[in-house]
Design a protein around this motif. Structure first.
Motif, PDB file in Angstrom:
ATOM      1  N   LEU A  30      -1.211 -10.917  75.154  1.00 35.93           N
ATOM      2  CA  LEU A  30      -0.884  -9.913  74.145  1.00 35.93           C
ATOM      3  C   LEU A  30      -0.430  -8.607  74.768  1.00 35.93           C
ATOM      4  N   ALA A  31      -0.935  -8.298  75.955  1.00 35.75           N
ATOM      5  CA  ALA A  31      -0.572  -7.047  76.615  1.00 35.75           C
ATOM      6  C   ALA A  31       0.606  -7.197  77.577  1.00 35.75           C
ATOM      7  N   THR A  32       0.873  -8.410  78.045  1.00 37.03           N
ATOM      8  CA  THR A  32       1.900  -8.568  79.070  1.00 37.03           C
ATOM      9  C   THR A  32       3.172  -9.254  78.601  1.00 37.03           C
ATOM     10  N   CYS A  33       3.173  -9.768  77.373  1.00 38.40           N
ATOM     11  CA  CYS A  33       4.350 -10.487  76.881  1.00 38.40           C
ATOM     12  C   CYS A  33       4.940  -9.828  75.642  1.00 38.40           C
ATOM     13  N   ALA A  34       6.242  -9.835  75.578  1.00 34.46           N
ATOM     14  CA  ALA A  34       6.974  -9.366  74.404  1.00 34.46           C
ATOM     15  C   ALA A  34       7.963 -10.455  74.022  1.00 34.46           C
ATOM     16  N   PRO A  58       2.165  -9.106  69.342  1.00 40.47           N
ATOM     17  CA  PRO A  58       2.438  -7.872  68.605  1.00 40.47           C
ATOM     18  C   PRO A  58       3.758  -7.179  68.928  1.00 40.47           C
ATOM     19  N   THR A  59       4.282  -7.380  70.121  1.00 45.09           N
ATOM     20  CA  THR A  59       5.500  -6.658  70.497  1.00 45.09           C
ATOM     21  C   THR A  59       6.723  -7.540  70.350  1.00 45.09           C
ATOM     22  N   VAL A  60       7.592  -7.153  69.419  1.00 54.30           N
ATOM     23  CA  VAL A  60       8.840  -7.866  69.171  1.00 54.30           C
ATOM     24  C   VAL A  60       9.979  -6.877  69.371  1.00 54.30           C
ATOM     25  N   ILE A  61      10.924  -7.243  70.217  1.00 56.58           N
ATOM     26  CA  ILE A  61      12.117  -6.434  70.460  1.00 56.58           C
ATOM     27  C   ILE A  61      13.306  -7.179  69.876  1.00 56.58           C
ATOM     28  N   ALA A  75      14.597  -5.174  60.525  1.00 53.99           N
ATOM     29  CA  ALA A  75      13.746  -5.513  61.669  1.00 53.99           C
ATOM     30  C   ALA A  75      12.764  -4.379  61.958  1.00 53.99           C
ATOM     31  N   LYS A  76      13.244  -3.155  61.921  1.00 51.83           N
ATOM     32  CA  LYS A  76      12.388  -2.001  62.172  1.00 51.83           C
ATOM     33  C   LYS A  76      11.294  -1.893  61.103  1.00 51.83           C
ATOM     34  N   ALA A  77      11.658  -2.110  59.849  1.00 49.16           N
ATOM     35  CA  ALA A  77      10.682  -2.052  58.758  1.00 49.16           C
ATOM     36  C   ALA A  77       9.609  -3.133  58.909  1.00 49.16           C
ATOM     37  N   ALA A  78       9.956  -4.245  59.552  1.00 53.26           N
ATOM     38  CA  ALA A  78       9.003  -5.336  59.773  1.00 53.26           C
ATOM     39  C   ALA A  78       8.139  -5.105  61.007  1.00 53.26           C
ATOM     40  N   GLY A  79       8.408  -4.035  61.747  1.00 47.15           N
ATOM     41  CA  GLY A  79       7.574  -3.690  62.893  1.00 47.15           C
ATOM     42  C   GLY A  79       8.166  -3.945  64.260  1.00 47.15           C
ATOM     43  N   ALA A  80       9.435  -4.293  64.321  1.00 48.57           N
ATOM     44  CA  ALA A  80      10.071  -4.550  65.615  1.00 48.57           C
ATOM     45  C   ALA A  80      10.569  -3.262  66.249  1.00 48.57           C
ATOM     46  N   VAL A  81      10.634  -3.280  67.567  1.00 48.80           N
ATOM     47  CA  VAL A  81      11.369  -2.276  68.319  1.00 48.80           C
ATOM     48  C   VAL A  81      12.814  -2.751  68.268  1.00 48.80           C
ATOM     49  N   THR A 104      10.952  -2.212  81.294  1.00 45.90           N
ATOM     50  CA  THR A 104      10.734  -0.770  81.416  1.00 45.90           C
ATOM     51  C   THR A 104       9.498  -0.330  80.644  1.00 45.90           C
ATOM     52  N   ARG A 105       9.067  -1.122  79.676  1.00 41.12           N
ATOM     53  CA  ARG A 105       7.852  -0.816  78.917  1.00 41.12           C
ATOM     54  C   ARG A 105       6.616  -1.499  79.479  1.00 41.12           C
TER      55      ARG A 105
END
Length: 108
Positions: A30-34, A58-61, A75-81, A104-105
């Motif tokens: 969860l902390a190391t994968c996007a 949790p992290t979706v780009i 996509a942004k409204a759904a929580g994506a970067v 970079t993140r």
């Protein structure tokens, strides 16, 4: 139950990964994968996809590769970067942009 498999992710993998010194370590997925999603004109479906993926990681780009619809906003409204290209560069370039941003993140 009833032949269904419901896998809910834990923050640590059941399978150890091997680090650079050859030692087995547990990964905090969860902390190391996007998740990187390249897309073009997917406003109709991207919101639901992002929400489904975020239930697992949790992290979706989302790399919007020059869409002419509301893909980025949805996509942004759904929580994506969201990374938004002004014009299409192609799937490979969109994936590369997403991977670069993820690194970079601090994602692996």
């Amino acid at each position: 139950q009833n032949g269904e498999f419901n896998a809910r992710p834990s923050s640590f993998s059941l399978f150890p990964s091997v680090n650079h010194s050859g030692l087995a370590v547990l990964m905090n997925w969860l902390a190391t994968c996007a998740v990187i999603i390249p897309c073009l004109n997917e406003a109709r479906t991207i919101g639901a996809l992002v929400q489904s993926v975020r239930a697992q990681l949790p992290t979706v780009i989302v790399v919007d590769d020059g869409s002419s619809d509301a893909t980025s906003q949805t996509a942004k409204a759904a929580g994506a970067v969201v990374v938004q290209n002004e014009s299409p560069r192609g799937k490979g370039a969109a994936l590369q942009q997403g991977w670069t941003l993820a690194r970079t993140r601090g994602f692996e």
